[in-house]
Write a protein that holds these residues in place. Structure first.
Motif, PDB file in Angstrom:
ATOM      1  N   SER A 131       0.829  -1.207   0.000  1.00  0.00           N
ATOM      2  CA  SER A 131       0.000   0.000   0.000  1.00  0.00           C
ATOM      3  C   SER A 131       0.868   1.263   0.000  1.00  0.00           C
ATOM      4  N   GLN A 132       1.946   1.261   0.798  1.00  0.00           N
ATOM      5  CA  GLN A 132       2.851   2.413   0.828  1.00  0.00           C
ATOM      6  C   GLN A 132       3.564   2.584  -0.505  1.00  0.00           C
ATOM      7  N   PHE A 133       3.949   1.463  -1.120  1.00  0.00           N
ATOM      8  CA  PHE A 133       4.607   1.525  -2.429  1.00  0.00           C
ATOM      9  C   PHE A 133       3.689   2.170  -3.462  1.00  0.00           C
ATOM     10  N   LEU A 134       2.425   1.781  -3.487  1.00  0.00           N
ATOM     11  CA  LEU A 134       1.492   2.332  -4.465  1.00  0.00           C
ATOM     12  C   LEU A 134       1.219   3.811  -4.217  1.00  0.00           C
ATOM     13  N   THR A 135       1.352   4.236  -2.967  1.00  0.00           N
ATOM     14  CA  THR A 135       1.169   5.652  -2.655  1.00  0.00           C
ATOM     15  C   THR A 135       2.196   6.519  -3.373  1.00  0.00           C
ATOM     16  N   HIS A 136       3.400   5.973  -3.592  1.00  0.00           N
ATOM     17  CA  HIS A 136       4.430   6.722  -4.320  1.00  0.00           C
ATOM     18  C   HIS A 136       3.982   7.062  -5.736  1.00  0.00           C
ATOM     19  N   TRP A 137       3.031   6.288  -6.258  1.00  0.00           N
ATOM     20  CA  TRP A 137       2.537   6.513  -7.619  1.00  0.00           C
ATOM     21  C   TRP A 137       1.148   7.160  -7.600  1.00  0.00           C
ATOM     22  N   SER A 138       0.828   7.790  -6.450  1.00  0.00           N
ATOM     23  CA  SER A 138      -0.436   8.530  -6.276  1.00  0.00           C
ATOM     24  C   SER A 138      -1.648   7.621  -6.291  1.00  0.00           C
ATOM     25  N   LEU A 139      -1.463   6.370  -5.886  1.00  0.00           N
ATOM     26  CA  LEU A 139      -2.588   5.448  -5.764  1.00  0.00           C
ATOM     27  C   LEU A 139      -2.775   5.115  -4.285  1.00  0.00           C
ATOM     28  N   ASP A 140      -3.822   5.633  -3.689  1.00  0.00           N
ATOM     29  CA  ASP A 140      -4.108   5.425  -2.264  1.00  0.00           C
ATOM     30  C   ASP A 140      -5.008   4.202  -2.127  1.00  0.00           C
ATOM     31  N   VAL A 141      -4.447   3.097  -1.612  1.00  0.00           N
ATOM     32  CA  VAL A 141      -5.166   1.825  -1.541  1.00  0.00           C
ATOM     33  C   VAL A 141      -5.204   1.317  -0.095  1.00  0.00           C
ATOM     34  N   PRO A 142      -6.369   1.165   0.512  1.00  0.00           N
ATOM     35  CA  PRO A 142      -6.439   0.552   1.841  1.00  0.00           C
ATOM     36  C   PRO A 142      -5.979  -0.906   1.783  1.00  0.00           C
ATOM     37  N   VAL A 143      -5.509  -1.406   2.908  1.00  0.00           N
ATOM     38  CA  VAL A 143      -4.953  -2.756   2.957  1.00  0.00           C
ATOM     39  C   VAL A 143      -5.995  -3.802   2.580  1.00  0.00           C
ATOM     40  N   ASP A 144      -7.261  -3.576   2.921  1.00  0.00           N
ATOM     41  CA  ASP A 144      -8.278  -4.586   2.612  1.00  0.00           C
ATOM     42  C   ASP A 144      -8.684  -4.593   1.141  1.00  0.00           C
ATOM     43  N   HIS A 145      -8.050  -3.753   0.328  1.00  0.00           N
ATOM     44  CA  HIS A 145      -8.230  -3.795  -1.124  1.00  0.00           C
ATOM     45  C   HIS A 145      -7.108  -4.591  -1.798  1.00  0.00           C
ATOM     46  N   ILE A 146      -6.185  -5.150  -1.022  1.00  0.00           N
ATOM     47  CA  ILE A 146      -4.991  -5.807  -1.560  1.00  0.00           C
ATOM     48  C   ILE A 146      -4.969  -7.264  -1.121  1.00  0.00           C
ATOM     49  N   LEU A 147      -4.681  -8.173  -2.050  1.00  0.00           N
ATOM     50  CA  LEU A 147      -4.466  -9.577  -1.716  1.00  0.00           C
ATOM     51  C   LEU A 147      -3.204 -10.057  -2.419  1.00  0.00           C
ATOM     52  N   THR A 148      -2.479 -10.942  -1.760  1.00  0.00           N
ATOM     53  CA  THR A 148      -1.268 -11.494  -2.357  1.00  0.00           C
ATOM     54  C   THR A 148      -1.609 -12.759  -3.138  1.00  0.00           C
ATOM     55  N   THR A 149      -0.738 -13.074  -4.095  1.00  0.00           N
ATOM     56  CA  THR A 149      -0.958 -14.240  -4.952  1.00  0.00           C
ATOM     57  C   THR A 149       0.361 -14.962  -5.170  1.00  0.00           C
ATOM     58  N   HIS A 150       0.262 -16.163  -5.734  1.00  0.00           N
ATOM     59  CA  HIS A 150       1.450 -16.948  -6.058  1.00  0.00           C
ATOM     60  C   HIS A 150       1.992 -16.468  -7.403  1.00  0.00           C
ATOM     61  N   GLY A 151       2.603 -15.284  -7.385  1.00  0.00           N
ATOM     62  CA  GLY A 151       3.095 -14.674  -8.612  1.00  0.00           C
ATOM     63  C   GLY A 151       1.993 -13.932  -9.353  1.00  0.00           C
ATOM     64  N   ALA A 152       2.400 -13.090 -10.303  1.00  0.00           N
ATOM     65  CA  ALA A 152       1.428 -12.340 -11.093  1.00  0.00           C
ATOM     66  C   ALA A 152       0.606 -13.250 -11.995  1.00  0.00           C
ATOM     67  N   THR A 153       1.172 -14.378 -12.404  1.00  0.00           N
ATOM     68  CA  THR A 153       0.436 -15.293 -13.277  1.00  0.00           C
ATOM     69  C   THR A 153      -0.791 -15.844 -12.561  1.00  0.00           C
ATOM     70  N   GLN A 154      -0.650 -16.204 -11.273  1.00  0.00           N
ATOM     71  CA  GLN A 154      -1.828 -16.649 -10.538  1.00  0.00           C
ATOM     72  C   GLN A 154      -2.829 -15.507 -10.369  1.00  0.00           C
ATOM     73  N   ALA A 155      -2.329 -14.283 -10.198  1.00  0.00           N
ATOM     74  CA  ALA A 155      -3.237 -13.148 -10.084  1.00  0.00           C
ATOM     75  C   ALA A 155      -4.122 -13.032 -11.328  1.00  0.00           C
ATOM     76  N   LEU A 156      -3.520 -13.161 -12.507  1.00  0.00           N
ATOM     77  CA  LEU A 156      -4.297 -13.105 -13.749  1.00  0.00           C
ATOM     78  C   LEU A 156      -5.283 -14.259 -13.819  1.00  0.00           C
ATOM     79  N   ASP A 157      -4.857 -15.437 -13.387  1.00  0.00           N
ATOM     80  CA  ASP A 157      -5.732 -16.609 -13.410  1.00  0.00           C
ATOM     81  C   ASP A 157      -6.928 -16.416 -12.485  1.00  0.00           C
ATOM     82  N   LEU A 158      -6.703 -15.850 -11.292  1.00  0.00           N
ATOM     83  CA  LEU A 158      -7.810 -15.610 -10.358  1.00  0.00           C
ATOM     84  C   LEU A 158      -8.821 -14.635 -10.950  1.00  0.00           C
ATOM     85  N   ILE A 159      -8.320 -13.611 -11.627  1.00  0.00           N
ATOM     86  CA  ILE A 159      -9.224 -12.632 -12.251  1.00  0.00           C
ATOM     87  C   ILE A 159     -10.054 -13.295 -13.341  1.00  0.00           C
TER      88      ILE A 159
END
Length: 480
Positions: free
Chosen positions: A170-198
């Protein structure tokens, strides 16, 4: 019946050696077993007695004994001690496995290439050499994790992911002007799994989705497995063809558009601010979601636009990863999106794979917060930009035409023109033909048709700049 006391064993241990005592004891006993000095079935001294004989602690002896049990050289008998394991027959030399010659196709690129070590110049691969990564930072983090209490290393993690890591994201994304609460973020087994979940959560059979063309070959394969209608949006040096996106969205009504805004794989291009705004406007007009696959963000330029920040996660689903800057083996990615969608994605994640490895998440969190990661990323970005400029110059020298000017990142996308020279020399080889010839010369190439929805008319290749700055590559293309 009382067992006879085992005969003493004397090893020469060097406490000043860089090899620890456990390693020395394990190696010494292994050598005695291989030389026949310790025979099958013979009982070893007790842990306490061996420690006294060698002048070491019992915990050291236990670890050395257990290591040899794991290797099958010792057998542990409850209440009786440790014995030399029985060898049914002399150890025969293990035959060398000679895999068949690879067929350069999409299946090889997606799977076998990761395990194929026979070709030394990996110009077409998708990862960085180990020496380019922050191995010291990773080793420090590993040592901290090992010293952590055992309760932190067992059990399942949090369904959304390790909370301190998500706070760091969340702090990292703030550097790019994206304010994201922690409950909007989930971790995945790599970006490939993230795409698969979507895909699994938001798309059903027969839906239409858009992708960059050329684009990420794994994503194209996943979408085809999901039996959806996949349409490519052409990449340009400034991002994507926004007019084509607008026209196709009006006709086909897509559900999702998967795109990479920064240092696109395979072309290495990034969106301009104008291109970013036109994509977001099209998404708003035609009602589709934009999945921003942004795993190279840390390696990009400070002014590269982030779709998720411009949109505020209203129609953008953001996918990130640390595989390119920390270590690909850690396989850790994340999704940032609207809260309700995050809850749905977590449900899909738990159904398919349960939680992520919290040990891995703690490890990545430690690397990101120990204070050296930012400097490592700055150095890596500069090294890649310089390598890309050198590789593009080599490619031009070898008769190829780069798609765009260097912007940094891992990849250069270049076209090979076979029309020059006399007609007798023209071979009209396909990209796969050329890749097969290159493999025979010890060079891996990634043909462009692996990344396209349909085979392109021209001969394109993706080059990993960290591996392609070698004279053998120039000489190979010159010889064609």
């Amino acid at each position: 019946m009382k067992q006879a006391r085992a005969k003493p064993i004397q090893l020469t241990l060097d406490r000043l050696s860089p090899n620890g005592l456990v390693d020395q004891i394990s190696a010494g006993l292994t050598q005695l077993i291989s030389q026949g000095m310790l025979r099958s079935g013979e009982r070893l001294p007790s842990v306490r007695q061996f420690g006294i004989d060698q002048g070491v602690g019992t915990s050291t002896v236990v670890e050395a004994y257990e290591r040899l049990v794991a290797k099958g050289l010792l057998a542990a008998r409850r209440g009786a001690g440790f014995f030399i394991a029985y060898q049914s027959s002399p150890t025969l030399p293990v035959p060398v496995f000679n895999p068949p010659e690879p067929v350069i196709d999409s299946a090889w690129l997606l799977s076998e290439m990761f395990a194929d070590e026979r070709v030394p110049i990996k110009a077409g691969c998708g990862w960085l050499p180990g020496k380019w990564l922050n191995d010291e930072g990773l080793h420090q983090a590993e040592r901290r994790i090992i010293r952590a209490p055992g309760a932190q290393q067992v059990g399942y993690g949090h369904p959304y992911g390790y909370v301190p890591l998500r706070q760091t994201i969340s702090q990292f994304l703030t550097h790019w002007s994206l304010d994201v609460p922690v409950d909007h973020i989930l971790t995945t087994h790599g970006a490939t799994q993230a795409l698969d979940l979507i895909i699994r959560t938001m798309v059903k059979r027969g839906d239409t989705v858009f992708v960059d063309d050329p684009g990420y070959c794994n994503l194209i394969a996943m979408l085809r497995m999901a039996d959806v209608n996949v349409i490519g949006i052409p990449r340009t040096p400034s991002g994507i063809d926004a007019e084509t996106l607008e026209n196709l969205a009006r006709i086909h009504k897509p559900i999702l558009y998967f795109t990479t805004s920064v240092l696109h794989n395979p072309t290495g291009t990034s969106y301009t601010p104008a291109c970013a705004m036109r994509v977001l406007q099209a998404a708003e007009r035609h009602g589709f979601w934009v999945v921003e696959d942004d795993i190279f963000r840390e390696l990009g330029q400070p002014n590269d636009p982030m779709l998720a920040a411009l949109d505020g996660l209203q129609r953008v689903i953001y996918v990130g990863s640390f595989s390119k800057t920390v270590a690909p083996s850690l396989r850790l990615g994340y999704i940032a999106c609207q809260r309700e969608l995050a809850r749905q994605l977590v449900h899909t994640k738990m159904v398919l794979t349960l939680t992520n490895s919290e040990i891995t998440e703690r490890l990545v969190h430690s690397v990101l917060t120990e204070g050296h990661h930012r400097r490592h990323v700055d150095n890596l970005s500069a090294s890649l930009l310089n390598a890309q400029a050198r590789v593009n110059a080599r490619l031009i020298e070898a008769g190829l035409t780069p798609f765009a000017t260097p912007r940094g990142g891992m990849f250069s996308w270049a076209k090979f023109d076979q029309s020059g020279g006399t007609s007798a020399k023209r071979q009209n080889l396909s990209a796969r033909d050329i890749a097969d010839l290159a493999r025979q010369k010890g060079i891996w190439l990634a043909p462009g048709d692996f990344f396209h929805m349909t085979p392109p008319e021209q001969v394109w290749f993706r080059f990993n700049v960290a591996y392609s700055d070698v004279p053998e590559l120039v000489n190979f293309f010159r010889a064609l």
